[in-house]
Design an enzyme around this catalytic site. Structure first.
Site, short mmCIF file in Angstrom:
data_model
loop_
_atom_site.label_atom_id
_atom_site.label_comp_id
_atom_site.label_asym_id
_atom_site.label_seq_id
_atom_site.Cartn_x
_atom_site.Cartn_y
_atom_site.Cartn_z
N GLY A 137 1.46 21.64 -6.67
CA GLY A 137 2.82 21.35 -6.57
C GLY A 137 3.22 20.62 -5.35
CB SER A 138 5.95 18.15 -4.55
OG SER A 138 4.90 17.10 -5.36
CG HIS A 173 2.67 23.03 -1.01
ND1 HIS A 173 3.40 24.05 -0.82
CD2 HIS A 173 2.45 23.09 -2.32
CE1 HIS A 173 3.37 24.85 -1.77
NE2 HIS A 173 2.70 24.31 -2.78
CG ASP A 233 -1.84 24.86 -8.79
OD1 ASP A 233 -1.87 23.85 -8.16
OD2 ASP A 233 -1.07 25.66 -8.68
CG HIS A 267 4.30 28.36 -4.45
ND1 HIS A 267 2.97 28.89 -4.09
CD2 HIS A 267 3.74 27.15 -4.73
CE1 HIS A 267 2.19 27.94 -4.36
NE2 HIS A 267 2.72 26.84 -4.82
#
Lengths: 210, 333
Positions: B54-55, B57, B110, B219
């Site tokens: 995911g973006s 990070h 993921d 997250h």
């Protein structure tokens, strides 16, 4: 009673509408025990599905369901993309090129979808996931059908069990997915995946009832 | 919500466009499906190394694409894993005939999306191996969870495995090396504040003034324990104790010590925390042979930090020291 391909299209449209309407609710449920994106991700996926439906509108049921599955896999991400994507793909493969389906075909499709979800997610019942809504729903539908009840009524019975299964996730301890990282703190919250699965089942029953 | 954005839905695409403009010498951004690829990929005779997630990070993973680290990265929506189409496109873009290694952080989404991509790539005849990072000691009992999460160690692993790939190692060697790094490192994180996903508009969890969350992931999800805010020395001790016990790290060990910021914590506090970590390790007879301090695997605007310790030998140290040239990590060039 049989379900025709155009009813399947109507079902998918109804799912998309329902997910959009419940988007914030699903996201809220996910915020409590996950990462607050379940409604957003599913809504994004089903919005793209709606744009793809016209290309399969005159096709057989298997083709329609497989198109839904591949679109979800390509657009949703997270865990729900592969799980629901696999479910629709497997159901489409089992139904194949039929233009109409009955209860027996539906049972086969549901069971294939559930098996797909279980193998992709390496998960089973009682882990606070969508499986806890789907599996009892299928069992009740199947049992009702084999008691000789007509398709719609059998589906209604399945939906009742599915809803009960969804509610039964509230006291469960999550052992799969992101909610499992909360340990005991996952208890007391309804699972977002079980909730979206229930919304899909409800959309199916409503479509058949119309 | 106060953020430097135009529209919540456009954040990832616009940030990546900015990255492409800023680092055109190192990377290119392929649209639809979205992939960040090393500018000179595929590299002849080199195993391709890809990662993604995911973006939110940043700089992980896109900031680690370049010479000596990743060949491609697949950015998902914020905190949402990328989709298989992206990993398949990345795999095709970097495969030079010696196979592709996927580095995947252990999160349910993921793992499943990378797994589907690997199946699709294998069907095209591309050899794909996968290594899953799971260094987060906050997750105590893997039997009752989806397993330990992949966090800070992922950055170190991508650097070390990337260096070995650059030196010509084959896929089997790189896979074994990645597994070894994963086995030798542990992490633990904490949050002073939650973070706000642009599309959600409010913090992911509620953290009152005077309380901190221990054992967080990356997250914006709540952690395992909530405790009262304490001096940095005490927080450092709370982070380091479970790491040391878990491996366990022992007197005489040489380590790479990584103090990572979660995105909303100034460097001055990270260096202060590094001093505390240094003291704690010195008292246990553990020698810091290399260190990394900064914001490398973040959680949007979350304030907080994580510690990662990786046990080093000469071989891993050499790979860590090898030249790297990426938007976010660069030395030796």
């Amino acid at each position: 009673m049989h379900i025709t391909a155009d009813r399947i299209i109507a079902f998918v449209e109804r799912v998309a509408t329902s997910i959009k309407a419940e988007r914030d609710y699903l996201t809220q449920l996910d915020a409590a025990i996950g990462d607050a994106d379940h409604g957003l991700n599913l809504d994004r996926g089903f919005s793209v599905v709606l744009t793809k439906l016209p290309t399969v509108a005159d096709k057989d049921i298997g083709t329609i369901l497989k198109a839904v599955g591949t679109t979800l896999v390509s657009t949703v991400g997270g865990a729900s993309g592969p799980l629901y994507g696999t479910a629709f793909l497997r159901a489409g493969m089992v139904i194949g090129d039929r233009q109409t389906i009955g209860a027996i075909n539906l049972i086969g499709a549901f069971e294939a979808a559930l098996e797909g979800i279980q193998s992709r997610g390496k998960s089973g019942r009682g882990e606070k996931t969508m499986i806890d809504a789907i599996a009892p729903g299928i069992e009740a539908f199947k049992a009702a059908h084999f008691r000789g009840i007509d398709l719609l009524e059998a589906l209604e019975e399945g939906l009742v069990a599915c809803e009960a299964g969804m509610q039964a996730t509230i006291p469960m301890l999550a052992t799969k997915g992101r909610a499992s990282y909360l340990g005991e703190r996952s208890i007391g919250h309804q699972d977002p995946g079980a909730t979206s699965a229930y919304l899909m089942a409800k959309a199916l029953v409503e479509t058949v009832r119309m | 919500m106060k953020k430097l954005i135009n529209a919540p839905d456009d954040v990832v695409a616009e940030a990546l466009a900015g990255m492409a403009l800023a680092h055109a010498d190192l990377i290119r951004v392929q649209p639809d499906p979205l992939v960040i690829v090393r500018a000179d990929a595929p590299i002849a005779n080199k195993v391709g190394i890809i990662s993604g997630g995911g973006s939110g990070h940043e700089p992980m993973h896109g900031g680690f694409v370049g010479r000596g680290m990743l060949d491609a990265a697949c950015p998902g929506h914020i905190f949402t894993s990328p989709v298989p189409d992206q990993m398949l496109a990345a795999t095709r873009a970097v495969d030079a005939g010696r196979g592709v290694l996927q580095i995947v952080k252990n999160y349910t989404g993921d793992v499943m999306n990378f797994e589907m991509a690997a199946e699709l790539a294998a069907a095209e005849g591309i050899e794909v191996a996968t290594v899953i990072t799971n260094d987060d000691v906050a997750v105590e009992n893997s039997t009752w969870t989806a397993g330990r999460r992949g966090v800070g160690l992922t950055v170190l692993l991508e650097k070390i495995v990337g260096a070995a790939a650059e030196a010509g190692a084959d896929l089997a060697t790189l896979t074994a090396l990645a597994q070894r790094v994963n086995a030798e490192g542990r992490s633990m994180g904490m949050a002073l504040t939650s973070c706000t996903v642009p599309n959600v508009g409010r913090p992911g969890f509620d953290l009152p003034e005077g309380e901190i969350e221990l054992g967080i992931g990356i997250h914006g999800e709540p952690g395992r324990y909530r405790v009262a805010l304490a001096p940095a020395a005490e927080i450092a001790a709370m982070l380091v104790a479970p790491i040391l016990e878990d491996l366990p790290f022992q007197r005489g060990d040489q380590v790479l010590a990584f103090v990572n910021g979660m995105g909303g914590t100034p460097l001055i506090e990270l260096y202060l925390m590094y001093r505390e970590l240094h003291k704690l390790l010195a008292a246990r007879g553990i020698h810091i042979r290399r260190q990394l301090i900064g914001n490398y695997i973040t959680s949007l605007d979350m304030a907080g930090c994580s510690f990662t310790l990786l046990r080093l030998d000469d071989h891993l140290t050499q790979l860590w020291d090898a030249p790297v040239l990426t938007p976010a990590l660069r030395w030796g060039h």
